[in-house]
Scaffold this motif. Structure first.
Motif, short mmCIF file in Angstrom:
data_model
loop_
_atom_site.label_atom_id
_atom_site.label_comp_id
_atom_site.label_asym_id
_atom_site.label_seq_id
_atom_site.Cartn_x
_atom_site.Cartn_y
_atom_site.Cartn_z
N ASN A 88 -3.12 14.22 -1.96
CA ASN A 88 -4.18 13.53 -1.23
C ASN A 88 -3.95 12.03 -1.11
N LYS A 89 -2.73 11.62 -0.91
CA LYS A 89 -2.49 10.18 -0.82
C LYS A 89 -3.05 9.63 0.48
N ILE A 90 -3.71 8.48 0.34
CA ILE A 90 -4.37 7.86 1.48
C ILE A 90 -3.46 6.84 2.14
N LYS A 91 -2.81 6.01 1.31
CA LYS A 91 -1.91 4.99 1.83
C LYS A 91 -0.56 5.13 1.15
N LYS A 92 0.50 4.83 1.85
CA LYS A 92 1.82 4.85 1.23
C LYS A 92 2.62 3.65 1.71
N PRO A 93 3.45 3.11 0.83
CA PRO A 93 4.29 2.00 1.27
C PRO A 93 5.51 2.53 1.99
N LYS A 94 6.05 1.74 2.86
CA LYS A 94 7.34 2.08 3.46
C LYS A 94 8.05 0.78 3.85
N VAL A 95 9.34 0.92 4.04
CA VAL A 95 10.16 -0.25 4.36
C VAL A 95 10.05 -0.55 5.85
N THR A 96 9.85 -1.81 6.16
CA THR A 96 9.91 -2.27 7.53
C THR A 96 11.05 -3.28 7.64
N PHE A 97 11.68 -3.35 8.79
CA PHE A 97 12.90 -4.14 8.92
C PHE A 97 12.71 -5.34 9.84
#
Length: 369
Positions: free
Chosen positions: A95-104
């Motif tokens: 149930n994750k609401i937000k997740k980090p990800k890499v932006t370039f």
């Protein structure tokens, strides 16, 4: 603009010296251009693997470490560190609401198009951003998507285009070692259309409206093509007793899509958008149909794959009509890289009608040596 009172060597008062036109961005962009011309890489596989590992531990990591172009290290605060019940979630949990990800921040954002962040980020070629998945989780997955995938695979395999692609791909493999196929941005097979798409679609005459599932047609087709490539490489590899790997990176994958692609034989890598690039080698084939990351520029820094299948762009195209660089823009370094490759059109056959996936926009680059 600021000014400074200056004095000559004899102590004589001179006119004020204006810092007119000086800025942190001008200084940084010039520095970035100099480093780039000197041959400094924008991305290194070790750094991309490192940020992927850090984001996988985001629930227990106080700060993220990022290496800038000038080789200095900066730390990015994790806003969810120490929160008992975070709604901005990073690590793989239910149930994750937000997740980090890499932006370039690719070449043009370093030297020409000023980034949105502050001066301390100008030399960063990758950063961390957080994605909201609240609405997506609320809407849930697409119904019967595995059946839709099966139908798409059958349509692709029965098409004249597939047969022509197999023939071309077979020639591509001739006397070249391939240990893996690395895919980027194949698309989430459980995406639902955004509200603007629904509004626009509803405004059309009833006989011109598209079903909502049409938004995933391209993703289904791209996965089917990747499996065809893997099957052909596997047949050749059996003769050499060397099973190839089929890898896919798309940070937009939901858990349901991950389960499906794993059943298809894919390894899911780079859940946070960076780890898959650490898999690039001179013995891989890259399939990146339509991506929101500078895949070509990263390849130019990290490897020379046997082949690269991607969206066609002129090697001088960098900016879109909105005045911003393309997500997967060409650069001086990619322009140089393409001299080591031959380019072929994706072999579409008119008797198949219009296949999904915008295949007419794809090209195949094969390494000359």
């Amino acid at each position: 603009m600021s000014s400074r009172v200056t004095f000559s060597t004899s102590g004589e008062h001179l006119e004020p010296l204006l810092d007119y036109g000086c800025s942190s961005w001008k200084t940084s962009s010039q520095r970035a251009s100099d480093l780039y011309d000197f041959g400094v890489k924008l991305w290194r596989k070790g750094d991309l693997a490192s940020i992927e590992r850090q984001l996988a531990q985001s629930c227990t990591t106080e700060k993220f470490m990022v290496r800038r172009l000038d080789n200095t290290i900066v730390h990015i605060t994790n806003p969810m560190f120490g929160i008992k019940k975070p709604i901005w979630q990073g690590a793989p949990t239910p149930n994750k609401i937000k997740k980090p990800k890499v932006t370039f921040q690719e070449y043009w954002h370093l030297v020409d198009h000023m980034p949105d962040g502050g001066p301390e980020t100008y030399q960063c070629t990758y950063l961390v951003q957080w994605e909201n998945r609240t609405l997506r989780n609320f809407e849930g997955p697409v119904q019967n998507v595995e059946r839709l995938l099966e139908l798409c695979q059958k349509r692709w395999q029965a098409s004249a285009t597939c047969e022509a692609f197999r023939s071309q791909f077979r020639k591509l493999l001739h006397e070249k070692e391939v240990t893996k196929i690395v895919c980027f941005g194949l698309g989430d097979m459980n995406s639902k259309p955004p509200e603007w798409w629904r509004t626009q679609n509803d405004s059309l005459p009833e006989n011109a409206r598209e079903p909502e599932i049409s938004v995933i047609d391209g993703s289904l087709m791209h996965h089917a093509i990747a499996v065809t490539m893997a099957d052909m490489v596997s047949v050749r590899a059996k003769e050499q007793d060397n099973a190839p790997r089929l890898l896919t990176q798309d940070p937009d994958y939901c858990d349901e899509t991950k389960d499906i692609v794993i059943k298809m034989g894919f390894e899911v890598v780079g859940d946070y958008g960076a780890g898959g690039f650490a898999e690039l080698t001179n013995e891989c084939i890259v399939f990146s149909p339509f991506v929101s990351a500078p895949v070509k520029q990263i390849i130019a820094d990290c490897a020379r794959p046997v082949a690269i299948i991607c969206a066609e762009h002129s090697d001088t195209m960098a900016y879109g009509s909105n005045g911003k660089p393309y997500a997967d823009a060409e650069s001086p370094r990619t322009k140089q890289m393409w001299k080591e490759y031959e380019q072929f059109e994706f072999p579409l056959k008119c008797e198949d009608g219009k296949l999904p996936g915008s295949l007419n926009q794809l090209v195949i680059h094969t390494r000359i040596k």
